[in-house]
Design a protein around this motif. Sequence first.
Motif, PDB file in Angstrom:
ATOM      1  N   TYR B  25       0.841  -1.203   0.000  1.00 29.57           N
ATOM      2  CA  TYR B  25       0.000   0.000   0.000  1.00 29.57           C
ATOM      3  C   TYR B  25       0.877   1.253   0.000  1.00 29.57           C
ATOM      4  N   THR B  26       1.871   1.236   0.896  1.00 30.29           N
ATOM      5  CA  THR B  26       2.733   2.411   1.008  1.00 30.29           C
ATOM      6  C   THR B  26       3.417   2.689  -0.331  1.00 30.29           C
ATOM      7  N   ALA B  27       3.913   1.627  -0.958  1.00 30.00           N
ATOM      8  CA  ALA B  27       4.605   1.792  -2.234  1.00 30.00           C
ATOM      9  C   ALA B  27       3.669   2.419  -3.262  1.00 30.00           C
ATOM     10  N   VAL B  28       2.427   1.925  -3.323  1.00 28.32           N
ATOM     11  CA  VAL B  28       1.478   2.460  -4.301  1.00 28.32           C
ATOM     12  C   VAL B  28       1.238   3.944  -4.052  1.00 28.32           C
ATOM     13  N   PHE B  29       1.085   4.296  -2.771  1.00 31.92           N
ATOM     14  CA  PHE B  29       0.840   5.701  -2.453  1.00 31.92           C
ATOM     15  C   PHE B  29       2.022   6.579  -2.862  1.00 31.92           C
ATOM     16  N   ILE B 290      -6.963   1.032  -9.503  1.00 36.51           N
ATOM     17  CA  ILE B 290      -6.387   1.212  -8.167  1.00 36.51           C
ATOM     18  C   ILE B 290      -6.516  -0.074  -7.344  1.00 36.51           C
ATOM     19  N   LYS B 291      -7.686  -0.715  -7.415  1.00 36.75           N
ATOM     20  CA  LYS B 291      -7.868  -1.961  -6.657  1.00 36.75           C
ATOM     21  C   LYS B 291      -6.886  -3.018  -7.129  1.00 36.75           C
ATOM     22  N   ARG B 292      -6.685  -3.041  -8.427  1.00 30.83           N
ATOM     23  CA  ARG B 292      -5.719  -3.994  -8.976  1.00 30.83           C
ATOM     24  C   ARG B 292      -4.311  -3.701  -8.494  1.00 30.83           C
ATOM     25  N   LEU B 293      -3.991  -2.454  -8.505  1.00 28.50           N
ATOM     26  CA  LEU B 293      -2.654  -2.033  -8.108  1.00 28.50           C
ATOM     27  C   LEU B 293      -2.401  -2.369  -6.635  1.00 28.50           C
ATOM     28  N   LEU B 294      -3.410  -2.102  -5.804  1.00 29.97           N
ATOM     29  CA  LEU B 294      -3.255  -2.348  -4.374  1.00 29.97           C
ATOM     30  C   LEU B 294      -3.496  -3.813  -4.036  1.00 29.97           C
ATOM     31  N   ASN B 295      -4.152  -4.517  -4.949  1.00 36.95           N
ATOM     32  CA  ASN B 295      -4.565  -5.898  -4.742  1.00 36.95           C
ATOM     33  C   ASN B 295      -5.454  -6.042  -3.507  1.00 36.95           C
ATOM     34  N   THR B 296      -6.327  -5.079  -3.322  1.00 39.64           N
ATOM     35  CA  THR B 296      -7.292  -5.175  -2.229  1.00 39.64           C
ATOM     36  C   THR B 296      -8.484  -4.298  -2.575  1.00 39.64           C
ATOM     37  N   SER B 297      -9.588  -4.512  -1.874  1.00 37.22           N
ATOM     38  CA  SER B 297     -10.706  -3.584  -2.035  1.00 37.22           C
ATOM     39  C   SER B 297     -11.021  -2.928  -0.703  1.00 37.22           C
ATOM     40  N   LYS B 298     -10.058  -2.983   0.219  1.00 36.86           N
ATOM     41  CA  LYS B 298     -10.247  -2.357   1.529  1.00 36.86           C
ATOM     42  C   LYS B 298     -10.440  -0.863   1.369  1.00 36.86           C
ATOM     43  N   PRO B 299     -11.625  -0.366   1.717  1.00 36.16           N
ATOM     44  CA  PRO B 299     -11.934   1.044   1.453  1.00 36.16           C
ATOM     45  C   PRO B 299     -10.935   2.005   2.084  1.00 36.16           C
ATOM     46  N   ILE B 300     -10.410   1.655   3.234  1.00 36.46           N
ATOM     47  CA  ILE B 300      -9.565   2.627   3.930  1.00 36.46           C
ATOM     48  C   ILE B 300      -8.299   2.961   3.145  1.00 36.46           C
ATOM     49  N   VAL B 301      -7.829   2.022   2.325  1.00 35.41           N
ATOM     50  CA  VAL B 301      -6.709   2.363   1.443  1.00 35.41           C
ATOM     51  C   VAL B 301      -7.188   2.719   0.045  1.00 35.41           C
ATOM     52  N   VAL B 302      -8.266   2.058  -0.390  1.00 41.52           N
ATOM     53  CA  VAL B 302      -8.731   2.296  -1.760  1.00 41.52           C
ATOM     54  C   VAL B 302      -9.243   3.728  -1.924  1.00 41.52           C
ATOM     55  N   ILE B 303      -9.915   4.270  -0.917  1.00 43.60           N
ATOM     56  CA  ILE B 303     -10.500   5.608  -1.049  1.00 43.60           C
ATOM     57  C   ILE B 303      -9.435   6.685  -1.300  1.00 43.60           C
TER      58      ILE B 303
END
Lengths: 366, 355
Positions: B25-29, B290-303
């Motif tokens: 997540y951090t890397a994506v951000f 973005i969901k693909r990039l993060l590989n999650t659908s957790k709203p707290i990071v996806v938003i």
Amino acid sequence: MADYYFHMNNMTVGYNKKPLIKDIEIGINKGEIITLIGPNGSGKSTILKSISRNLELLAGCVTLENNEIRDMTFRDLSKKMAVMLTERIKTEYMTCYEIVATGRYPYTGRLGILSKEDEDIVEESLKRVHAVELGSKNFDAISDGQRQRILLARALCQQPEIILLDEPTSFLDIKHKLELLAILRSMAKEKNITVIMSLHEIDLAQKISDKVICVKGDHISLFGEPENIFTYDNIRDLYSIDNGSYDPLYGSIELPRPKGEPDTFVISSCGKGIPVFRKLQKENAAFIAGILYTNDLDYELAKQLASEIIEEKPFCSISEENIQKAKAAIDKCSRVIDAGVEIGEYNQGIQEILDYAKQAGKLYNN
Amino acid sequence: MSKNKGEQPAVGTFRNENFKRRTRYTAVFIVLLAALFVVIILNINTGNVHISVGQILKIIFSGGNGVGTEYNIIWKIRLPRILMAAILGGGLSLSGFLLQTFFNNPIAGPFVLGISSGAKMVVALTMIYFLQHFAAVSSYVLIGAAFIGSMIATLFIILISRRVHHMGTLLVGGIMIGYICSAVTDFIVTFAEDSDIVNLRGWSLGSFSGMSWDNVQVAVIITGICLVLTFLMSKPISAYQLGEAYAQSMGVNIKTFRVLLILVSSVFSACVTAFAGPISFVGIAVPFLIKRLLNTSKPIVVIPATFLGGAVFCTVCDLIARMAFAPLELNISTVTSIFGAPVVIFMMLQKKRGN
């Protein structure tokens, strides 16, 4: 109001203001396992949805520790009650771990961030359903049975006092069915968690439940302990079975007995007749069973499958009358099967019958 | 349950994995922030008039007190435009994300469901009315009009979704609503006075050109409030991802939540439409990528990532719109469609295979 832990008080449930099941009056004690049984579409799910506040009640109320659940906040209720539903859930990129972790929802802060303790509980929940190895898998990529276990872990993770499960055993193979029910039983007995669930498998329902609710038509047709509910007539009635039968003793279901004039006579004892009876049933060959003591294993199945039984009281020697009956049956039939009958002190009479069949040239050994 | 620690193996199996996810997540951000920074610099530095980096920095740090042509180009034209593209792009992407949550379908978005077109219609009506009676229209009035338009279209869509549960049918319904609203808008534009048309034409096709600092201020306030609200909703959204019944059983007040979801989503898309007109496909493509990039659908990071991603996507698209055939400018939807539509097609193909 009686002092029940969980009380459905004169409850009427249904969709769109149309009542489906009326006047449900059921009291449940803490730590009991309650099973809803009944034919498809009878409204088992509707009842579960209504007591979980997913559907509004049309009349009456539901109380949990004497508090009406309607008056509780959703958050307070969610700390007491967890659910596991049959509806398929659509997820994207969610691991099983994350699914289970959603069970911590009522306990986490505003942003839902898991504490170390929450993480431990998630993992323990996975462990309880023997699914730790699924944790990092994508929820979309596992089998239906595995999903079922993950959803149970999710419900456990919510640390509820009462858990509602809609058809939890569907999609599961027999091993996982037993495993899931064992988990529920240990939860109920060790942690005093109340379980209310619907089940299709009446044989399992009989074995796991403390009490059983039968749903049929627009009312609860029966409610009580399994010993009183699971009788031949009740079950045939509940499911309107006219093509097969139900054996209340073992909770097993049998296909209908072969029709027609019996042409085979089966001599057996001590369960040796069971495979022979089943085989004849598959061939649709009507048969007579005898001479069976009424406490014999074979006797229970013969009651469901044989056209006629020549029976004897337990521990008695075989009466002359029954010997004559058996001989008459042998005369009538074209073959006599010896399924491997044991002959001891009391049932000397069987030997006489075997000899009689042998002389007539009709005796076959299984 | 926490007492049950007698069993093997030790608790903590997932610590390592959770750590890996957080690192990702951090890397994506970091990548998104860096990309946004680079694109903004590139954007400021690109145009028909070439201005050196040193001069640009001087102008930016002058805080709006400079003089000269260069100053005017950077401070009055390029900078507000870039900021608007970033802010509105983020808002549009989140609007899509919220609609996808609401309908539990990744192909929902303000453009395909006709919500942008609804907003466009009411804004066009309002603009013409105001320009005929008053000299100018305030941004807030336009946003209000766009909000009313999006709500009308959204309510229609919700009504349809009550009757049809098949997502395909719902999309067709949305596209039809979009066509009706566009037809009405075209009709109005055709009969509007000449002086209005110049404004309306460019806007009704979608464009980030002609943004002022006043616009930026309004957009920052409205989008900022919505962004905070959305972020605060990330917990109930995570529960809602498992479906309504589960969400309720976890303590979400479904009725309130659903209303809030639609309101926030509509304000987001209203704000975008009021300023930049309808912009296609951003709302679907960005959350998906973005969901693909993060590989999650957790709203707290996806938003937050979706907001940043939308900002990057729209600033890049605006740069292309500006520069691809300079001095001719493309409208923004042309560019977002070229990049966004293939993503949506890819998504649908992938979904088919998944089933």
